[in-house]
Design an enzyme around this catalytic site. Structure first.
Site, mmCIF file in Angstrom:
data_model
loop_
_atom_site.group_PDB
_atom_site.id
_atom_site.type_symbol
_atom_site.label_atom_id
_atom_site.label_comp_id
_atom_site.label_asym_id
_atom_site.label_seq_id
_atom_site.Cartn_x
_atom_site.Cartn_y
_atom_site.Cartn_z
ATOM 1 N N SER A 19 9.209 -10.130 -24.161
ATOM 2 C CA SER A 19 9.425 -9.106 -23.139
ATOM 3 C C SER A 19 10.579 -8.203 -23.539
ATOM 4 C CB SER A 19 9.713 -9.747 -21.771
ATOM 5 O OG SER A 19 10.951 -10.445 -21.812
ATOM 6 N N GLY A 20 10.732 -7.130 -22.786
ATOM 7 C CA GLY A 20 11.897 -6.271 -22.908
ATOM 8 C C GLY A 20 12.087 -5.649 -24.276
ATOM 9 N N TYR A 168 29.308 -13.996 -19.771
ATOM 10 C CA TYR A 168 28.384 -13.088 -20.450
ATOM 11 C C TYR A 168 29.106 -12.186 -21.445
ATOM 12 C CZ TYR A 168 25.238 -9.210 -21.300
ATOM 13 O OH TYR A 168 24.491 -8.238 -21.919
#
Length: 301
Positions: A19-20, A168
């Protein structure tokens, strides 16, 4: 996309290709003749992506292999079963973003374990195949957000408290330090390998709403969808930096970012003045820590 040169005969692995940005990267490389391996955690989602790719690019040379960067055993199995002999391009695209606290199967905080340690281990284990490749290259997908917080070696694994945003951005800083340190070591060893990192800019993918983020409340999802609609670019534009780094004639150690304001969107450009590119002390410390934690020791050259 139209400027991507012919990729015929090139053997490529793209992690997180279901995906993406990973999907678009795999599709465009395959469209131009590369043999692309989709390295995906979910077999079901990987099969679905493989079907879409074959429909979009008839005749493409594609294969699907399972890879879970949250499990070092899976990383070792992927590398151990590599049957092509060589590898010309590794795109370290897979990752997680601002997920609720969790640990990988090996006990590492999820962002640090997946985004950095899994990527570090995979690249090291695939290195013999890369060094046998044709003009081998490693592209690691970081983030413009790596500048948001100072790097905290004391808490990379969330032993002193957890904030998803900090975890993150630290993992994304680790991606950049790793990519540049790999280039330094390749140069010292005389390897033909080129390593570089990219930031895609703000891009509408499922990284903020899928996976572990799927269970977040309606308010979170509404906020993300609104922000994406107002400020984020589509995934084809987000993949441009990855594809540029993977195919353009760039020097090893490049940091490829969108050229627009704050590197959030725009055509790809190199930003050599990024301070983290020159932080060899932190990069060396992180490298040594990563070898210790993963058990993957790179050749000294």
């Amino acid at each position: 996309m139209a400027t991507i040169p012919d990729q015929s005969g090139r053997l490529v692995v793209v992690t997180g290709a279901n995906s993406g940005i990973g999907y678009v990267t795999a599709r465009e490389l395959a469209r131009r003749g590369a043999h692309v391996t989709l390295a995906c955690r979910s077999g079901e989602r990987g099969e679905a992506a493989l079907g879409r790719l074959r429909a979009e690019v008839p005749g493409a040379r594609l294969e699907l292999r399972q890879l879970d960067l949250a499990a070092l055993a899976s990383v070792r199995a992927f590398a151990g079963d590599w049957h092509h002999g060589r590898l010309d391009l590794l795109v370290n695209n897979a990752g997680v973003a601002v997920v609720p606290f969790a640990r990988t199967r090996d006990g590492f905080e999820m962002h640090f374990g997946v985004n950095h340690l899994g990527t570090f281990a995979l690249t090291g284990l695939m290195l013999p195949h890369l060094l046998a490749g044709r003009e081998p290259r490693v592209v690691t997908v970081g983030s413009e957000g790596h500048r948001a917080r100072r790097f905290d070696f004391a808490n990379l694994d969330a032993r002193q408290g957890y904030r998803a945003s900090d975890a993150y951005v630290w993992s994304k800083r680790a991606n950049l330090l790793f990519a540049v340190e790999l280039q330094r070591r390749a140069a010292r060893a005389g390897w033909a390998l080129r390593s570089m990192a990219v930031a895609p800019g703000l891009t509408r993918t499922n990284i903020l709403t899928g996976g572990a983020n799927r269970a977040r409340g309606q308010g979170y999802h509404l906020l993300v969808r609104t922000a994406e609609r107002l400020f984020f670019q589509n995934v084809e534009r987000g993949a441009r930096t990855s594809l540029h780094a993977a195919t353009a004639d760039l020097p090893g150690g490049s940091w490829v970012v969108p050229r627009g304001l704050l590197q959030l969107r725009g055509a790809p450009t190199c930003r050599p003045q990024e301070p983290a590119l020159h932080d060899a002390v932190s990069a060396t410390r992180l490298w040594e820590l990563s070898e210790e934690l993963t058990g993957v020791v790179y050749p000294r050259g």
